[in-house]
Write a protein that holds these residues in place. Structure first.
Motif, PDB file in Angstrom:
ATOM      1  N   PRO A  96      49.644 146.780 -34.444  1.00  0.00           N
ATOM      2  CA  PRO A  96      50.241 146.524 -34.616  1.00  0.00           C
ATOM      3  C   PRO A  96      52.039 146.892 -34.299  1.00  0.00           C
ATOM      4  CG  PRO A  96      49.122 147.087 -36.753  1.00  0.00           C
ATOM      5  CD  PRO A  96      48.777 147.922 -35.149  1.00  0.00           C
ATOM      6  N   GLU A  97      52.210 148.279 -34.473  1.00  0.00           N
ATOM      7  CA  GLU A  97      53.551 148.648 -34.173  1.00  0.00           C
ATOM      8  C   GLU A  97      54.297 147.818 -32.659  1.00  0.00           C
ATOM      9  OE1 GLU A  97      55.833 152.822 -33.966  1.00  0.00           O
ATOM     10  OE2 GLU A  97      53.802 153.363 -34.507  1.00  0.00           O
ATOM     11  N   LEU A  98      53.279 148.854 -31.739  1.00  0.00           N
ATOM     12  CA  LEU A  98      52.763 148.465 -30.121  1.00  0.00           C
ATOM     13  C   LEU A  98      53.114 146.704 -29.702  1.00  0.00           C
ATOM     14  CD1 LEU A  98      51.201 151.535 -28.833  1.00  0.00           C
ATOM     15  CD2 LEU A  98      53.079 150.969 -28.932  1.00  0.00           C
ATOM     16  N   PHE A  99      52.348 146.397 -30.793  1.00  0.00           N
ATOM     17  CA  PHE A  99      52.106 144.934 -30.868  1.00  0.00           C
ATOM     18  C   PHE A  99      53.881 143.926 -30.561  1.00  0.00           C
ATOM     19  CE2 PHE A  99      47.727 143.953 -29.976  1.00  0.00           C
ATOM     20  CZ  PHE A  99      47.749 145.111 -29.148  1.00  0.00           C
ATOM     21  N   ALA A 100      53.918 144.561 -32.640  1.00  0.00           N
ATOM     22  CA  ALA A 100      55.477 143.838 -31.927  1.00  0.00           C
ATOM     23  C   ALA A 100      56.679 144.784 -31.091  1.00  0.00           C
ATOM     24  CB  ALA A 100      56.016 144.515 -33.494  1.00  0.00           C
ATOM     25  N   GLU A 101      56.400 145.832 -30.750  1.00  0.00           N
ATOM     26  CA  GLU A 101      57.214 146.085 -29.808  1.00  0.00           C
ATOM     27  C   GLU A 101      57.442 145.660 -28.496  1.00  0.00           C
ATOM     28  OE1 GLU A 101      58.921 148.566 -26.816  1.00  0.00           O
ATOM     29  OE2 GLU A 101      59.359 148.710 -29.148  1.00  0.00           O
ATOM     30  N   SER A 102      56.379 144.846 -28.312  1.00  0.00           N
ATOM     31  CA  SER A 102      56.306 143.834 -26.494  1.00  0.00           C
ATOM     32  C   SER A 102      57.325 142.999 -26.796  1.00  0.00           C
ATOM     33  CB  SER A 102      55.016 143.844 -26.852  1.00  0.00           C
ATOM     34  OG  SER A 102      53.550 144.972 -26.422  1.00  0.00           O
ATOM     35  N   PHE A 103      57.170 141.906 -28.355  1.00  0.00           N
ATOM     36  CA  PHE A 103      58.569 141.483 -28.119  1.00  0.00           C
ATOM     37  C   PHE A 103      60.262 142.227 -27.719  1.00  0.00           C
ATOM     38  CE2 PHE A 103      55.540 139.602 -30.019  1.00  0.00           C
ATOM     39  CZ  PHE A 103      55.116 138.232 -29.844  1.00  0.00           C
ATOM     40  N   SER A 104      60.376 143.365 -28.791  1.00  0.00           N
ATOM     41  CA  SER A 104      61.613 144.163 -28.087  1.00  0.00           C
ATOM     42  C   SER A 104      61.585 144.664 -26.692  1.00  0.00           C
ATOM     43  CB  SER A 104      61.276 145.136 -29.667  1.00  0.00           C
ATOM     44  OG  SER A 104      61.563 144.641 -29.964  1.00  0.00           O
ATOM     45  N   ALA A 105      60.898 144.936 -26.473  1.00  0.00           N
ATOM     46  CA  ALA A 105      60.529 145.305 -25.050  1.00  0.00           C
ATOM     47  C   ALA A 105      61.257 143.878 -24.096  1.00  0.00           C
ATOM     48  CB  ALA A 105      59.195 145.498 -24.943  1.00  0.00           C
ATOM     49  N   ALA A 106      60.438 142.406 -24.561  1.00  0.00           N
ATOM     50  CA  ALA A 106      60.537 141.559 -23.607  1.00  0.00           C
ATOM     51  C   ALA A 106      61.848 141.561 -23.335  1.00  0.00           C
ATOM     52  CB  ALA A 106      59.969 140.774 -23.821  1.00  0.00           C
ATOM     53  N   VAL A 107      62.742 141.438 -25.071  1.00  0.00           N
ATOM     54  CA  VAL A 107      63.759 141.338 -24.710  1.00  0.00           C
ATOM     55  C   VAL A 107      64.325 142.446 -24.005  1.00  0.00           C
ATOM     56  CG1 VAL A 107      66.107 141.384 -26.699  1.00  0.00           C
ATOM     57  CG2 VAL A 107      63.792 140.638 -27.514  1.00  0.00           C
ATOM     58  N   ASP A 108      64.428 143.680 -24.585  1.00  0.00           N
ATOM     59  CA  ASP A 108      65.179 144.592 -23.056  1.00  0.00           C
ATOM     60  C   ASP A 108      65.431 144.061 -21.704  1.00  0.00           C
ATOM     61  OD1 ASP A 108      65.373 146.226 -25.589  1.00  0.00           O
ATOM     62  OD2 ASP A 108      63.119 147.625 -24.822  1.00  0.00           O
ATOM     63  N   TYR A 109      63.921 143.413 -21.267  1.00  0.00           N
ATOM     64  CA  TYR A 109      64.646 143.402 -20.066  1.00  0.00           C
ATOM     65  C   TYR A 109      65.073 141.976 -19.764  1.00  0.00           C
ATOM     66  CZ  TYR A 109      61.871 141.648 -15.339  1.00  0.00           C
ATOM     67  OH  TYR A 109      62.391 141.846 -13.998  1.00  0.00           O
ATOM     68  N   LEU A 110      65.030 141.596 -20.342  1.00  0.00           N
ATOM     69  CA  LEU A 110      65.663 140.003 -20.328  1.00  0.00           C
ATOM     70  C   LEU A 110      66.937 140.184 -20.122  1.00  0.00           C
ATOM     71  CD1 LEU A 110      63.332 137.347 -22.186  1.00  0.00           C
ATOM     72  CD2 LEU A 110      63.735 137.221 -19.330  1.00  0.00           C
ATOM     73  N   GLY A 111      67.364 140.650 -21.456  1.00  0.00           N
ATOM     74  CA  GLY A 111      68.932 140.851 -21.567  1.00  0.00           C
ATOM     75  C   GLY A 111      69.804 141.695 -20.526  1.00  0.00           C
ATOM     76  N   VAL A 112      68.598 142.503 -20.253  1.00  0.00           N
ATOM     77  CA  VAL A 112      69.602 143.530 -18.694  1.00  0.00           C
ATOM     78  C   VAL A 112      68.716 143.488 -17.438  1.00  0.00           C
ATOM     79  CG1 VAL A 112      69.553 146.251 -17.806  1.00  0.00           C
ATOM     80  CG2 VAL A 112      69.445 145.485 -20.424  1.00  0.00           C
ATOM     81  N   LYS A 113      67.633 142.870 -17.575  1.00  0.00           N
ATOM     82  CA  LYS A 113      67.805 142.631 -15.655  1.00  0.00           C
ATOM     83  C   LYS A 113      67.306 141.555 -15.120  1.00  0.00           C
ATOM     84  CE  LYS A 113      66.060 146.952 -14.612  1.00  0.00           C
ATOM     85  NZ  LYS A 113      66.527 147.833 -13.668  1.00  0.00           N
ATOM     86  N   VAL A 114      67.829 140.423 -16.420  1.00  0.00           N
ATOM     87  CA  VAL A 114      67.121 138.875 -15.565  1.00  0.00           C
ATOM     88  C   VAL A 114      68.870 138.639 -16.123  1.00  0.00           C
ATOM     89  CG1 VAL A 114      66.564 136.725 -15.422  1.00  0.00           C
ATOM     90  CG2 VAL A 114      65.316 138.854 -16.409  1.00  0.00           C
ATOM     91  N   PRO A 115      70.036 138.695 -14.566  1.00  0.00           N
ATOM     92  CA  PRO A 115      70.928 137.742 -14.819  1.00  0.00           C
ATOM     93  C   PRO A 115      71.852 136.587 -15.567  1.00  0.00           C
ATOM     94  CG  PRO A 115      70.508 138.614 -12.471  1.00  0.00           C
ATOM     95  CD  PRO A 115      69.303 138.480 -12.949  1.00  0.00           C
ATOM     96  N   TYR A 116      70.781 135.616 -15.275  1.00  0.00           N
ATOM     97  CA  TYR A 116      70.579 133.872 -15.333  1.00  0.00           C
ATOM     98  C   TYR A 116      70.419 134.200 -16.711  1.00  0.00           C
ATOM     99  CZ  TYR A 116      66.140 133.913 -13.830  1.00  0.00           C
ATOM    100  OH  TYR A 116      64.093 133.979 -13.362  1.00  0.00           O
ATOM    101  N   VAL A 117      69.904 135.209 -17.496  1.00  0.00           N
ATOM    102  CA  VAL A 117      69.883 134.499 -19.077  1.00  0.00           C
ATOM    103  C   VAL A 117      70.772 134.955 -19.761  1.00  0.00           C
ATOM    104  CG1 VAL A 117      68.430 135.969 -20.610  1.00  0.00           C
ATOM    105  CG2 VAL A 117      66.636 135.012 -18.846  1.00  0.00           C
ATOM    106  N   ASP A 118      70.761 134.031 -21.104  1.00  0.00           N
ATOM    107  CA  ASP A 118      72.512 134.892 -21.983  1.00  0.00           C
ATOM    108  C   ASP A 118      71.453 135.856 -22.511  1.00  0.00           C
ATOM    109  OD1 ASP A 118      74.196 134.719 -24.342  1.00  0.00           O
ATOM    110  OD2 ASP A 118      74.886 133.006 -23.479  1.00  0.00           O
ATOM    111  N   ARG A 119      71.965 136.501 -23.017  1.00  0.00           N
ATOM    112  CA  ARG A 119      71.831 138.153 -24.025  1.00  0.00           C
ATOM    113  C   ARG A 119      70.856 137.902 -25.176  1.00  0.00           C
ATOM    114  NH1 ARG A 119      74.253 143.323 -21.699  1.00  0.00           N
ATOM    115  NH2 ARG A 119      72.566 144.336 -23.918  1.00  0.00           N
ATOM    116  N   GLU A 120      72.344 136.377 -25.559  1.00  0.00           N
ATOM    117  CA  GLU A 120      72.811 135.815 -26.826  1.00  0.00           C
ATOM    118  C   GLU A 120      71.805 135.018 -27.458  1.00  0.00           C
ATOM    119  OE1 GLU A 120      74.121 138.143 -28.406  1.00  0.00           O
ATOM    120  OE2 GLU A 120      75.179 139.665 -27.395  1.00  0.00           O
ATOM    121  N   LYS A 121      70.793 134.217 -26.635  1.00  0.00           N
ATOM    122  CA  LYS A 121      70.365 133.504 -26.756  1.00  0.00           C
ATOM    123  C   LYS A 121      69.084 133.862 -26.366  1.00  0.00           C
ATOM    124  CE  LYS A 121      74.109 130.472 -25.907  1.00  0.00           C
ATOM    125  NZ  LYS A 121      75.553 129.552 -25.107  1.00  0.00           N
TER     126      LYS A 121
END
Length: 318
Positions: A96-121
């Motif tokens: 459960p710890e790692l499975f919850a972490e996977s959502f935050s890891a996706a936030v990391d990726y979207l907010g840093v590596k995908v330039p057309y994503v608004d990291r505040e949204k």
């Protein structure tokens, strides 16, 4: 990457396969969906869609992402660690710890590596057990601005879900402790899949079991939802982690960020959404879908309330 997706990609949507690591260094396999006419010089709200327990991105998440990308969102689906195309050894371990972490890891990726994503949204959608993991992630990760769950399950409520007595809990702990010794002796962890490697040709061909198992089989064990990377279940001793970790202990701390709970009116899992709704602080909403069972909200586009989800996220990711 087209093989195994349970829904056809809309002609107006593109899908790109990506990989990135979580903060433990485990590789996560993911897909990004977006409208083909999306202007990548601008920034857009993004949604992370988590699969049901033991499921993979090619199942329910691709149905959601395919639809939501048409509605102006960037959508990311992923395989949980130790599952599908993601990294992590041994396979089929549930944490459960790692499975919850996977959502935050996706936030990391979207907010840093995908330039057309608004990291505040950035918002999340958790289907079935991912609802519990998404809520757990959001309780500590304030970068997640809004949460929706559909057909939510709290897998970490193993005691309440199975209505266990103290004697039964003690017996389960003893059995799991003994299994640890056996796993160590064998050099591998026991894993007993729930679903066949080759799907049954139709619902009519399924063996008769109990009502809930029948329901799982009507999705996972037939062509409707079958995938070779989602045989069901996890290693036997994975239950130990669920007896140590509670997904919803801090659900009230998600406030003032909003939560939308979506459940079918006759879903066997409806009580999980109702209990989580009671524990959550405002703003929150419980939305009941008429004439819907649990698995209907995995893939039935005529029953999944996409208008409701679109409105919720567009309002709360402004």
């Amino acid at each position: 990457m087209a093989y195994g997706y349970i829904t056809e990609l809309n002609e107006n949507v593109t899908r790109e396969h990506v990989r990135y690591n979580n903060r433990y260094g485990i590789a996560i396999a993911a897909d990004i969906y977006k409208h083909k006419d999306l202007d990548e010089t601008k920034k857009y709200p993004a949604l992370i869609v988590g699969a049901p327990y033991g499921g993979v991105k090619e199942q329910g998440p691709c149905v959601y992402a395919n639809e939501l990308a048409q509605r102006g969102f960037v959508a990311l689906t992923f395989d949980q660690v130790h599952m599908g195309e993601s990294g992590g050894e041994p396979r089929n371990i549930s944490s459960p710890e790692l499975f919850a972490e996977s959502f935050s890891a996706a936030v990391d990726y979207l907010g840093v590596k995908v330039p057309y994503v608004d990291r505040e949204k950035i918002g999340v959608i958790g289907i079935c057990s991912s609802g519990g993991f998404a809520l757990s992630a959001a309780s500590v990760d304030v970068r997640i601005k809004a949460v929706a769950t559909t057909s939510m399950y709290d897998i970490s409520d193993i005691r309440g879900m199975m209505n266990l007595t103290k004697e039964q809990i003690d017996g389960m702990k003893r059995q799991l402790a003994d299994q640890r010794w056996k796993d160590f002796e064998d050099g591998q962890q026991q894993y007993v899949p729930s679903f066949p490697e080759i799907p049954y040709p139709s619902v009519d061909a399924l063996p008769e079991t109990d009502p809930i198992t029948n329901e799982w089989n009507r999705f996972y064990a037939v062509p409707r939802g079958h995938h070779s990377n989602a045989r069901g279940g996890f290693t036997t001793t994975s239950s130990l982690a669920m007896m140590q970790f509670k997904c919803l202990d801090y659900i009230d701390e998600i406030s003032p960020r909003p939560i939308l709970f979506v459940a079918g009116d006759h879903a066997h899992s409806r009580s999980f959404s109702e209990k989580a709704y009671e524990k959550a602080a405002e703003p929150k909403e419980l939305y009941i879908v008429p004439d819907a069972e649990h698995i209907d909200l995995y893939d039935q586009v005529d029953k999944i309330p996409f208008d409701k989800l679109e409105g919720f996220f567009k309002e709360n990711l402004k």
